[in-house]
Scaffold this motif. Sequence first.
Motif, PDB file in Angstrom:
ATOM      1  N   ASN A 172       0.824  -1.210   0.000  1.00  0.00           N
ATOM      2  CA  ASN A 172       0.000   0.000   0.000  1.00  0.00           C
ATOM      3  C   ASN A 172       0.857   1.258   0.000  1.00  0.00           C
ATOM      4  O   ASN A 172       0.414   2.315  -0.460  1.00  0.00           O
ATOM      5  CB  ASN A 172      -0.937  -0.014   1.209  1.00  0.00           C
ATOM      6  N   LEU A 173       2.079   1.158   0.530  1.00  0.00           N
ATOM      7  CA  LEU A 173       2.993   2.299   0.440  1.00  0.00           C
ATOM      8  C   LEU A 173       3.337   2.572  -1.025  1.00  0.00           C
ATOM      9  O   LEU A 173       3.397   3.731  -1.453  1.00  0.00           O
ATOM     10  CB  LEU A 173       4.259   2.014   1.241  1.00  0.00           C
ATOM     11  N   VAL A 174       3.546   1.503  -1.787  1.00  0.00           N
ATOM     12  CA  VAL A 174       3.784   1.681  -3.217  1.00  0.00           C
ATOM     13  C   VAL A 174       2.550   2.294  -3.877  1.00  0.00           C
ATOM     14  O   VAL A 174       2.650   3.192  -4.722  1.00  0.00           O
ATOM     15  CB  VAL A 174       4.141   0.330  -3.876  1.00  0.00           C
ATOM     16  N   GLN A 175       1.358   1.804  -3.483  1.00  0.00           N
ATOM     17  CA  GLN A 175       0.130   2.391  -4.016  1.00  0.00           C
ATOM     18  C   GLN A 175       0.023   3.872  -3.679  1.00  0.00           C
ATOM     19  O   GLN A 175      -0.417   4.683  -4.498  1.00  0.00           O
ATOM     20  CB  GLN A 175      -1.088   1.656  -3.447  1.00  0.00           C
ATOM     21  N   LEU A 176       0.410   4.200  -2.439  1.00  0.00           N
ATOM     22  CA  LEU A 176       0.349   5.593  -2.015  1.00  0.00           C
ATOM     23  C   LEU A 176       1.237   6.459  -2.907  1.00  0.00           C
ATOM     24  O   LEU A 176       0.817   7.531  -3.376  1.00  0.00           O
ATOM     25  CB  LEU A 176       0.785   5.692  -0.547  1.00  0.00           C
ATOM     26  N   VAL A 177       2.459   5.989  -3.152  1.00  0.00           N
ATOM     27  CA  VAL A 177       3.389   6.758  -3.980  1.00  0.00           C
ATOM     28  C   VAL A 177       2.854   6.890  -5.402  1.00  0.00           C
ATOM     29  O   VAL A 177       2.864   7.983  -5.996  1.00  0.00           O
ATOM     30  CB  VAL A 177       4.775   6.091  -3.975  1.00  0.00           C
ATOM     31  N   LEU A 178       2.364   5.775  -5.962  1.00  0.00           N
ATOM     32  CA  LEU A 178       1.820   5.834  -7.322  1.00  0.00           C
ATOM     33  C   LEU A 178       0.575   6.698  -7.400  1.00  0.00           C
ATOM     34  O   LEU A 178       0.373   7.448  -8.357  1.00  0.00           O
ATOM     35  CB  LEU A 178       1.515   4.415  -7.806  1.00  0.00           C
ATOM     36  N   GLY A 179      -0.306   6.578  -6.374  1.00  0.00           N
ATOM     37  CA  GLY A 179      -1.515   7.389  -6.366  1.00  0.00           C
ATOM     38  C   GLY A 179      -1.215   8.870  -6.282  1.00  0.00           C
ATOM     39  O   GLY A 179      -1.835   9.693  -6.977  1.00  0.00           O
ATOM     40  N   LEU A 180      -0.264   9.234  -5.419  1.00  0.00           N
ATOM     41  CA  LEU A 180       0.123  10.638  -5.325  1.00  0.00           C
ATOM     42  C   LEU A 180       0.774  11.117  -6.625  1.00  0.00           C
ATOM     43  O   LEU A 180       0.535  12.237  -7.078  1.00  0.00           O
ATOM     44  CB  LEU A 180       1.075  10.839  -4.155  1.00  0.00           C
ATOM     45  N   THR A 181       1.598  10.248  -7.216  1.00  0.00           N
ATOM     46  CA  THR A 181       2.222  10.605  -8.488  1.00  0.00           C
ATOM     47  C   THR A 181       1.169  10.876  -9.554  1.00  0.00           C
ATOM     48  O   THR A 181       1.242  11.877 -10.296  1.00  0.00           O
ATOM     49  CB  THR A 181       3.157   9.474  -8.958  1.00  0.00           C
ATOM     50  N   GLN A 182       0.177   9.986  -9.624  1.00  0.00           N
ATOM     51  CA  GLN A 182      -0.891  10.183 -10.597  1.00  0.00           C
ATOM     52  C   GLN A 182      -1.643  11.484 -10.336  1.00  0.00           C
ATOM     53  O   GLN A 182      -1.931  12.247 -11.266  1.00  0.00           O
ATOM     54  CB  GLN A 182      -1.857   8.997 -10.539  1.00  0.00           C
ATOM     55  N   SER A 183      -1.960  11.750  -9.069  1.00  0.00           N
ATOM     56  CA  SER A 183      -2.692  12.972  -8.729  1.00  0.00           C
ATOM     57  C   SER A 183      -1.882  14.222  -9.048  1.00  0.00           C
ATOM     58  O   SER A 183      -2.411  15.206  -9.573  1.00  0.00           O
ATOM     59  CB  SER A 183      -3.071  12.962  -7.248  1.00  0.00           C
ATOM     60  N   VAL A 184      -0.581  14.188  -8.739  1.00  0.00           N
ATOM     61  CA  VAL A 184       0.277  15.341  -9.009  1.00  0.00           C
ATOM     62  C   VAL A 184       0.362  15.601 -10.507  1.00  0.00           C
ATOM     63  O   VAL A 184       0.243  16.751 -10.967  1.00  0.00           O
ATOM     64  CB  VAL A 184       1.682  15.104  -8.412  1.00  0.00           C
ATOM     65  N   VAL A 185       0.564  14.537 -11.289  1.00  0.00           N
ATOM     66  CA  VAL A 185       0.652  14.704 -12.744  1.00  0.00           C
ATOM     67  C   VAL A 185      -0.652  15.260 -13.304  1.00  0.00           C
ATOM     68  O   VAL A 185      -0.659  16.196 -14.111  1.00  0.00           O
ATOM     69  CB  VAL A 185       1.007  13.357 -13.407  1.00  0.00           C
TER      70      VAL A 185
END
Length: 403
Positions: A12-25
Amino acid sequence: MLPLTVWLAAANLVQLVLGLTQSVVLARWLGPAGWGELGWILSAVMVADAVAQAGLPNLVVREVAARPREDGRIAGTALVLRGALATASALVLWPVAGPWAGLLLVAYVGQLGGLVLRAKLARGPQIGANLLPITLSTAAIVVCARTEAPQASLALAVLAVATLVAGVGQLGLARARLATPPAWESGRAPGLLREAWPLWAGAILVAWMYRVDVFLLKHLLPPGEGGLALGYYQTAYKPVESGHFLLGALVMTAFPAFSAGMRGRTKAGAGLRKTVREALGHAWRLGGAAVVLALLLGPWAVRLLFGEAYAPSGPALRLLAPALLLVLLNALLASLLTAAGRQRELLWVTVALVAFKLAGNFAVIPAWSYRGSAAMTTLTEALGLGLLWWRASAAGLLGAAGR
Protein backbone atom coordinates in the motif's frame (compact mmCIF):
# COMPACT_ATOMS: atom_id res chain seq x y z
CA MET A 1 -2.09 -10.83 11.59
CA LEU A 2 0.86 -8.46 11.91
CA PRO A 3 3.26 -10.12 9.36
CA LEU A 4 0.64 -10.05 6.60
CA THR A 5 -0.33 -6.52 7.59
CA VAL A 6 3.29 -5.41 7.22
CA TRP A 7 3.51 -6.91 3.73
CA LEU A 8 0.22 -5.33 2.70
CA ALA A 9 1.29 -2.02 4.22
CA ALA A 10 4.46 -2.14 2.12
CA ALA A 11 2.38 -2.78 -0.99
CA ASN A 12 0.00 0.00 0.00
CA LEU A 13 2.99 2.30 0.44
CA VAL A 14 3.78 1.68 -3.22
CA GLN A 15 0.13 2.39 -4.02
CA LEU A 16 0.35 5.59 -2.02
CA VAL A 17 3.39 6.76 -3.98
CA LEU A 18 1.82 5.83 -7.32
CA GLY A 19 -1.51 7.39 -6.37
CA LEU A 20 0.12 10.64 -5.33
CA THR A 21 2.22 10.60 -8.49
CA GLN A 22 -0.89 10.18 -10.60
CA SER A 23 -2.69 12.97 -8.73
CA VAL A 24 0.28 15.34 -9.01
CA VAL A 25 0.65 14.70 -12.74
CA LEU A 26 -3.07 15.19 -13.34
CA ALA A 27 -3.26 18.34 -11.21
CA ARG A 28 -0.24 19.97 -12.83
CA TRP A 29 -1.36 18.92 -16.31
CA LEU A 30 -5.03 19.97 -16.04
CA GLY A 31 -4.72 22.99 -13.72
CA PRO A 32 -7.05 23.66 -10.73
CA ALA A 33 -10.23 24.06 -12.80
CA GLY A 34 -9.66 20.98 -14.99
CA TRP A 35 -8.54 18.96 -11.97
CA GLY A 36 -11.76 19.95 -10.23
CA GLU A 37 -13.86 18.97 -13.25
CA LEU A 38 -12.25 15.52 -13.37
CA GLY A 39 -12.80 15.16 -9.63
CA TRP A 40 -16.50 15.87 -10.04
CA ILE A 41 -16.85 13.19 -12.74
CA LEU A 42 -14.92 10.63 -10.67
CA SER A 43 -17.16 11.42 -7.71
CA ALA A 44 -20.22 10.65 -9.84
CA VAL A 45 -18.59 7.35 -10.88
CA MET A 46 -17.94 6.49 -7.23
CA VAL A 47 -21.57 7.01 -6.26
CA ALA A 48 -22.74 4.95 -9.26
CA ASP A 49 -20.23 2.23 -8.38
CA ALA A 50 -21.71 1.98 -4.90
CA VAL A 51 -25.03 1.14 -6.57
CA ALA A 52 -23.36 -1.39 -8.89
CA GLN A 53 -21.51 -3.16 -6.05
CA ALA A 54 -24.82 -4.30 -4.52
CA GLY A 55 -23.21 -4.48 -1.09
CA LEU A 56 -21.26 -7.56 -2.19
CA PRO A 57 -17.58 -6.67 -1.46
CA ASN A 58 -17.46 -7.29 2.29
CA LEU A 59 -19.98 -10.11 2.00
CA VAL A 60 -17.84 -11.90 -0.61
CA VAL A 61 -14.75 -11.60 1.62
CA ARG A 62 -16.68 -12.90 4.60
CA GLU A 63 -18.29 -15.81 2.76
CA VAL A 64 -15.15 -16.95 0.93
CA ALA A 65 -13.13 -16.76 4.17
CA ALA A 66 -15.76 -18.71 6.11
CA ARG A 67 -16.66 -21.26 3.34
CA PRO A 68 -13.45 -21.97 1.36
CA ARG A 69 -14.87 -25.16 -0.19
CA GLU A 70 -17.63 -23.13 -1.86
CA ASP A 71 -15.40 -20.28 -3.04
CA GLY A 72 -15.98 -20.84 -6.77
CA ARG A 73 -19.75 -20.72 -6.51
CA ILE A 74 -19.64 -17.67 -4.24
CA ALA A 75 -17.22 -15.79 -6.51
CA GLY A 76 -18.97 -16.79 -9.75
CA THR A 77 -22.41 -15.79 -8.52
CA ALA A 78 -21.12 -12.48 -7.20
CA LEU A 79 -19.30 -11.76 -10.49
CA VAL A 80 -22.45 -12.22 -12.58
CA LEU A 81 -24.49 -10.03 -10.24
CA ARG A 82 -21.78 -7.38 -10.13
CA GLY A 83 -21.33 -7.32 -13.90
CA ALA A 84 -25.04 -7.00 -14.63
CA LEU A 85 -25.54 -4.18 -12.13
CA ALA A 86 -22.42 -2.35 -13.34
CA THR A 87 -23.64 -2.45 -16.94
CA ALA A 88 -27.08 -1.15 -15.99
CA SER A 89 -25.56 1.61 -13.83
CA ALA A 90 -23.18 2.61 -16.63
CA LEU A 91 -26.10 3.14 -19.01
CA VAL A 92 -27.69 5.49 -16.48
CA LEU A 93 -24.41 7.33 -15.82
CA TRP A 94 -23.61 7.82 -19.51
CA PRO A 95 -25.91 10.84 -20.13
CA VAL A 96 -24.66 12.55 -16.97
CA ALA A 97 -20.90 12.02 -17.14
CA GLY A 98 -20.20 10.61 -20.62
CA PRO A 99 -19.29 7.21 -22.12
CA TRP A 100 -15.82 7.02 -20.59
CA ALA A 101 -17.28 7.37 -17.12
CA GLY A 102 -19.56 4.43 -17.94
CA LEU A 103 -16.63 2.33 -19.13
CA LEU A 104 -14.69 3.13 -15.96
CA LEU A 105 -17.67 1.97 -13.91
CA VAL A 106 -17.78 -1.37 -15.75
CA ALA A 107 -13.99 -1.74 -15.36
CA TYR A 108 -14.36 -1.65 -11.58
CA VAL A 109 -15.98 -5.11 -11.74
CA GLY A 110 -12.46 -6.53 -11.83
CA GLN A 111 -11.99 -5.48 -8.20
CA LEU A 112 -13.92 -8.61 -7.28
CA GLY A 113 -10.74 -10.58 -7.99
CA GLY A 114 -8.87 -8.63 -5.35
CA LEU A 115 -11.63 -9.30 -2.83
CA VAL A 116 -11.36 -13.06 -3.35
CA LEU A 117 -7.59 -12.92 -2.86
CA ARG A 118 -8.10 -10.82 0.26
CA ALA A 119 -10.39 -13.48 1.72
CA LYS A 120 -7.79 -16.14 0.91
CA LEU A 121 -5.09 -14.11 2.70
CA ALA A 122 -2.93 -14.81 -0.37
CA ARG A 123 -0.03 -12.44 0.14
CA GLY A 124 1.67 -12.36 -3.26
CA PRO A 125 -1.39 -12.51 -5.53
CA GLN A 126 -3.24 -10.04 -3.31
CA ILE A 127 -0.39 -7.55 -3.52
CA GLY A 128 -0.20 -8.01 -7.29
CA ALA A 129 -3.94 -7.49 -7.71
CA ASN A 130 -3.85 -4.38 -5.54
CA LEU A 131 -0.98 -2.79 -7.44
CA LEU A 132 -2.09 -3.62 -10.98
CA PRO A 133 -4.75 -0.89 -11.52
CA ILE A 134 -2.78 2.01 -10.04
CA THR A 135 0.41 0.96 -11.82
CA LEU A 136 -1.17 0.74 -15.28
CA SER A 137 -3.27 3.89 -14.89
CA THR A 138 -0.38 5.98 -13.54
CA ALA A 139 1.92 4.93 -16.36
CA ALA A 140 -0.75 5.76 -18.93
CA ILE A 141 -1.47 9.17 -17.39
CA VAL A 142 2.23 10.10 -17.29
CA VAL A 143 2.59 9.30 -20.99
CA CYS A 144 -0.58 11.18 -21.87
CA ALA A 145 0.39 14.28 -19.88
CA ARG A 146 3.75 14.43 -21.67
CA THR A 147 2.31 14.13 -25.17
CA GLU A 148 -1.19 15.66 -25.17
CA ALA A 149 -2.82 19.01 -24.44
CA PRO A 150 -4.68 19.31 -21.10
CA GLN A 151 -8.16 17.83 -21.35
CA ALA A 152 -10.19 16.29 -18.52
CA SER A 153 -12.16 14.02 -20.88
CA LEU A 154 -8.93 12.56 -22.29
CA ALA A 155 -7.64 11.88 -18.79
CA LEU A 156 -10.88 10.07 -17.98
CA ALA A 157 -10.62 7.93 -21.12
CA VAL A 158 -7.06 6.88 -20.23
CA LEU A 159 -8.12 5.97 -16.68
CA ALA A 160 -11.08 3.93 -17.97
CA VAL A 161 -9.07 1.84 -20.45
CA ALA A 162 -6.19 1.21 -18.03
CA THR A 163 -8.60 0.17 -15.25
CA LEU A 164 -10.41 -2.21 -17.59
CA VAL A 165 -7.17 -3.96 -18.54
CA ALA A 166 -6.16 -4.17 -14.87
CA GLY A 167 -9.56 -5.58 -13.91
CA VAL A 168 -9.14 -8.48 -16.33
CA GLY A 169 -5.78 -9.20 -14.73
CA GLN A 170 -7.23 -9.09 -11.21
CA LEU A 171 -9.90 -11.64 -12.11
CA GLY A 172 -7.25 -13.89 -13.66
CA LEU A 173 -5.14 -13.82 -10.48
CA ALA A 174 -8.18 -14.70 -8.38
CA ARG A 175 -9.21 -17.57 -10.65
CA ALA A 176 -5.85 -19.24 -10.08
CA ARG A 177 -6.39 -19.27 -6.31
CA LEU A 178 -9.94 -20.62 -6.19
CA ALA A 179 -10.29 -24.14 -4.80
CA THR A 180 -13.29 -24.79 -7.08
CA PRO A 181 -14.11 -23.44 -10.56
CA PRO A 182 -16.18 -20.21 -10.62
CA ALA A 183 -19.81 -20.91 -11.40
CA TRP A 184 -23.15 -19.14 -11.39
CA GLU A 185 -25.47 -20.57 -8.76
CA SER A 186 -28.97 -19.21 -9.19
CA GLY A 187 -30.14 -20.52 -5.86
CA ARG A 188 -27.37 -18.62 -4.03
CA ALA A 189 -27.99 -15.25 -5.70
CA PRO A 190 -31.22 -14.32 -3.85
CA GLY A 191 -29.63 -15.19 -0.53
CA LEU A 192 -26.56 -13.05 -1.26
CA LEU A 193 -28.67 -10.08 -2.28
CA ARG A 194 -31.02 -10.52 0.65
CA GLU A 195 -28.17 -10.52 3.13
CA ALA A 196 -26.27 -7.79 1.30
CA TRP A 197 -29.04 -5.22 1.07
CA PRO A 198 -28.15 -3.39 4.30
CA LEU A 199 -24.52 -3.25 3.11
CA TRP A 200 -25.76 -2.15 -0.32
CA ALA A 201 -27.81 0.70 1.08
CA GLY A 202 -25.00 1.56 3.46
CA ALA A 203 -22.40 1.64 0.67
CA ILE A 204 -24.56 4.02 -1.38
CA LEU A 205 -24.95 6.27 1.64
CA VAL A 206 -21.22 6.11 2.41
CA ALA A 207 -20.34 7.01 -1.19
CA TRP A 208 -22.78 9.88 -1.03
CA MET A 209 -21.37 10.94 2.34
CA TYR A 210 -17.82 11.10 1.00
CA ARG A 211 -18.79 12.90 -2.20
CA VAL A 212 -21.69 15.13 -1.21
CA ASP A 213 -19.28 18.00 -0.50
CA VAL A 214 -17.93 17.79 -4.06
CA PHE A 215 -21.42 18.05 -5.54
CA LEU A 216 -22.41 20.89 -3.18
CA LEU A 217 -19.21 22.85 -3.86
CA LYS A 218 -20.06 22.72 -7.55
CA HIS A 219 -23.68 23.84 -7.11
CA LEU A 220 -23.65 26.16 -4.07
CA LEU A 221 -20.79 28.39 -5.25
CA PRO A 222 -20.64 30.62 -8.36
CA PRO A 223 -19.39 28.71 -11.44
CA GLY A 224 -15.88 30.16 -11.53
CA GLU A 225 -15.39 30.00 -7.79
CA GLY A 226 -16.89 26.52 -7.61
CA GLY A 227 -14.44 25.09 -10.15
CA LEU A 228 -11.42 26.41 -8.28
CA ALA A 229 -12.85 25.32 -4.92
CA LEU A 230 -13.26 21.79 -6.28
CA GLY A 231 -9.65 21.75 -7.42
CA TYR A 232 -8.34 23.01 -4.08
CA TYR A 233 -10.51 20.66 -2.04
CA GLN A 234 -9.60 17.64 -4.14
CA THR A 235 -5.90 18.48 -3.77
CA ALA A 236 -6.27 18.70 0.01
CA TYR A 237 -8.19 15.44 0.18
CA LYS A 238 -5.94 13.40 -2.13
CA PRO A 239 -3.06 12.99 0.35
CA VAL A 240 -5.57 11.91 2.99
CA GLU A 241 -7.19 9.48 0.56
CA SER A 242 -3.77 8.13 -0.46
CA GLY A 243 -2.88 7.68 3.20
CA HIS A 244 -5.90 5.44 3.59
CA PHE A 245 -4.36 3.02 1.07
CA LEU A 246 -1.38 2.60 3.37
CA LEU A 247 -3.30 2.42 6.63
CA GLY A 248 -6.03 0.29 5.05
CA ALA A 249 -3.70 -2.72 5.04
CA LEU A 250 -4.72 -3.24 8.65
CA VAL A 251 -8.42 -3.40 7.74
CA MET A 252 -7.72 -5.75 4.82
CA THR A 253 -6.07 -8.18 7.22
CA ALA A 254 -8.45 -7.69 10.13
CA PHE A 255 -11.78 -8.31 8.39
CA PRO A 256 -11.11 -11.93 7.35
CA ALA A 257 -9.76 -12.55 10.87
CA PHE A 258 -12.91 -11.04 12.39
CA SER A 259 -15.07 -13.17 10.09
CA ALA A 260 -13.21 -16.36 10.95
CA GLY A 261 -13.43 -15.51 14.66
CA MET A 262 -17.21 -15.18 14.47
CA ARG A 263 -17.68 -18.42 12.50
CA GLY A 264 -20.47 -20.47 14.05
CA ARG A 265 -20.84 -18.11 16.99
CA THR A 266 -23.42 -15.56 18.06
CA LYS A 267 -21.07 -13.73 20.45
CA ALA A 268 -17.42 -12.77 20.38
CA GLY A 269 -15.07 -15.20 22.11
CA ALA A 270 -11.85 -14.40 23.94
CA GLY A 271 -9.77 -15.01 20.79
CA LEU A 272 -11.77 -12.55 18.73
CA ARG A 273 -11.67 -9.91 21.45
CA LYS A 274 -7.88 -10.24 21.54
CA THR A 275 -7.74 -9.80 17.76
CA VAL A 276 -9.93 -6.70 18.01
CA ARG A 277 -7.76 -5.17 20.73
CA GLU A 278 -4.65 -5.84 18.66
CA ALA A 279 -6.16 -4.29 15.53
CA LEU A 280 -7.39 -1.18 17.36
CA GLY A 281 -4.01 -0.76 19.05
CA HIS A 282 -2.24 -0.80 15.69
CA ALA A 283 -4.81 1.67 14.35
CA TRP A 284 -4.24 4.20 17.12
CA ARG A 285 -0.46 4.07 16.68
CA LEU A 286 -0.34 4.12 12.87
CA GLY A 287 -3.21 6.56 12.43
CA GLY A 288 -1.92 8.90 15.13
CA ALA A 289 1.51 9.08 13.51
CA ALA A 290 -0.11 9.85 10.15
CA VAL A 291 -2.13 12.70 11.67
CA VAL A 292 0.97 14.30 13.20
CA LEU A 293 2.85 14.09 9.90
CA ALA A 294 -0.06 15.61 7.97
CA LEU A 295 -0.41 18.49 10.42
CA LEU A 296 3.30 19.30 10.41
CA LEU A 297 4.23 18.67 6.79
CA GLY A 298 0.94 18.72 4.84
CA PRO A 299 0.86 22.32 3.52
CA TRP A 300 4.57 22.24 2.64
CA ALA A 301 4.10 18.92 0.82
CA VAL A 302 1.16 20.29 -1.17
CA ARG A 303 3.22 23.22 -2.46
CA LEU A 304 6.18 20.98 -3.22
CA LEU A 305 4.23 18.32 -5.09
CA PHE A 306 1.33 20.14 -6.72
CA GLY A 307 2.90 23.57 -7.17
CA GLU A 308 2.29 27.03 -5.76
CA ALA A 309 -1.00 27.25 -7.67
CA TYR A 310 -2.41 24.82 -5.09
CA ALA A 311 -1.07 26.57 -1.97
CA PRO A 312 -4.65 27.45 -0.84
CA SER A 313 -5.20 23.71 -0.29
CA GLY A 314 -2.77 23.66 2.67
CA PRO A 315 -5.14 24.91 5.41
CA ALA A 316 -7.85 22.50 4.23
CA LEU A 317 -5.38 19.59 4.46
CA ARG A 318 -4.71 20.43 8.10
CA LEU A 319 -8.43 20.43 8.79
CA LEU A 320 -8.69 17.00 7.14
CA ALA A 321 -5.64 15.50 8.88
CA PRO A 322 -7.50 13.95 11.88
CA ALA A 323 -9.61 11.96 9.41
CA LEU A 324 -6.56 9.77 8.73
CA LEU A 325 -7.01 8.23 12.18
CA LEU A 326 -10.80 8.49 12.38
CA VAL A 327 -11.48 6.77 9.04
CA LEU A 328 -9.14 3.89 9.98
CA LEU A 329 -10.87 3.32 13.32
CA ASN A 330 -14.29 3.57 11.74
CA ALA A 331 -13.38 1.07 9.01
CA LEU A 332 -12.21 -1.45 11.62
CA LEU A 333 -15.36 -1.07 13.70
CA ALA A 334 -17.57 -1.31 10.61
CA SER A 335 -15.74 -4.50 9.57
CA LEU A 336 -16.24 -5.93 13.05
CA LEU A 337 -19.97 -5.24 12.98
CA THR A 338 -20.22 -6.72 9.48
CA ALA A 339 -18.39 -9.87 10.55
CA ALA A 340 -20.90 -10.21 13.39
CA GLY A 341 -23.81 -9.91 10.94
CA ARG A 342 -24.93 -6.48 12.22
CA GLN A 343 -25.19 -4.78 8.83
CA ARG A 344 -28.49 -3.10 9.71
CA GLU A 345 -26.90 -1.21 12.58
CA LEU A 346 -24.23 0.04 10.18
CA LEU A 347 -26.97 1.24 7.86
CA TRP A 348 -28.63 3.40 10.49
CA VAL A 349 -25.30 4.83 11.63
CA THR A 350 -24.54 5.79 8.04
CA VAL A 351 -27.95 7.43 7.62
CA ALA A 352 -27.23 9.61 10.64
CA LEU A 353 -23.79 10.57 9.31
CA VAL A 354 -25.08 11.46 5.85
CA ALA A 355 -27.79 13.67 7.33
CA PHE A 356 -25.25 15.38 9.60
CA LYS A 357 -22.75 16.03 6.81
CA LEU A 358 -25.37 17.16 4.32
CA ALA A 359 -26.89 19.68 6.72
CA GLY A 360 -23.45 20.85 7.83
CA ASN A 361 -22.19 21.43 4.29
CA PHE A 362 -25.27 23.44 3.36
CA ALA A 363 -24.46 25.65 6.34
CA VAL A 364 -20.69 26.08 5.90
CA ILE A 365 -20.01 26.05 2.15
CA PRO A 366 -21.57 29.46 1.33
CA ALA A 367 -19.46 31.10 4.04
CA TRP A 368 -16.22 29.07 4.12
CA SER A 369 -16.17 27.24 0.77
CA TYR A 370 -13.86 24.21 0.60
CA ARG A 371 -12.34 24.91 4.03
CA GLY A 372 -15.78 24.50 5.57
CA SER A 373 -16.22 21.19 3.71
CA ALA A 374 -12.88 19.96 5.06
CA ALA A 375 -13.91 20.75 8.64
CA MET A 376 -17.29 19.03 8.18
CA THR A 377 -15.59 15.88 6.84
CA THR A 378 -13.51 15.56 10.02
CA LEU A 379 -16.46 16.32 12.29
CA THR A 380 -18.54 13.68 10.50
CA GLU A 381 -15.84 11.03 11.00
CA ALA A 382 -15.61 11.94 14.70
CA LEU A 383 -19.35 11.48 15.09
CA GLY A 384 -19.07 8.16 13.23
CA LEU A 385 -16.43 6.91 15.65
CA GLY A 386 -18.67 7.66 18.60
CA LEU A 387 -21.69 5.90 17.07
CA LEU A 388 -19.78 2.83 15.87
CA TRP A 389 -17.94 2.42 19.17
CA TRP A 390 -21.27 2.61 20.98
CA ARG A 391 -22.88 -0.08 18.81
CA ALA A 392 -19.85 -2.41 18.92
CA SER A 393 -19.63 -2.05 22.70
CA ALA A 394 -23.35 -2.69 23.13
CA ALA A 395 -22.96 -5.89 21.06
CA GLY A 396 -20.15 -7.13 23.33
CA LEU A 397 -17.64 -7.12 20.47
CA LEU A 398 -14.98 -4.92 22.04
CA GLY A 399 -14.39 -6.51 25.44
CA ALA A 400 -11.52 -4.78 27.18
CA ALA A 401 -10.96 -2.59 24.11
CA GLY A 402 -14.23 -0.86 24.82
CA ARG A 403 -13.26 0.20 28.34
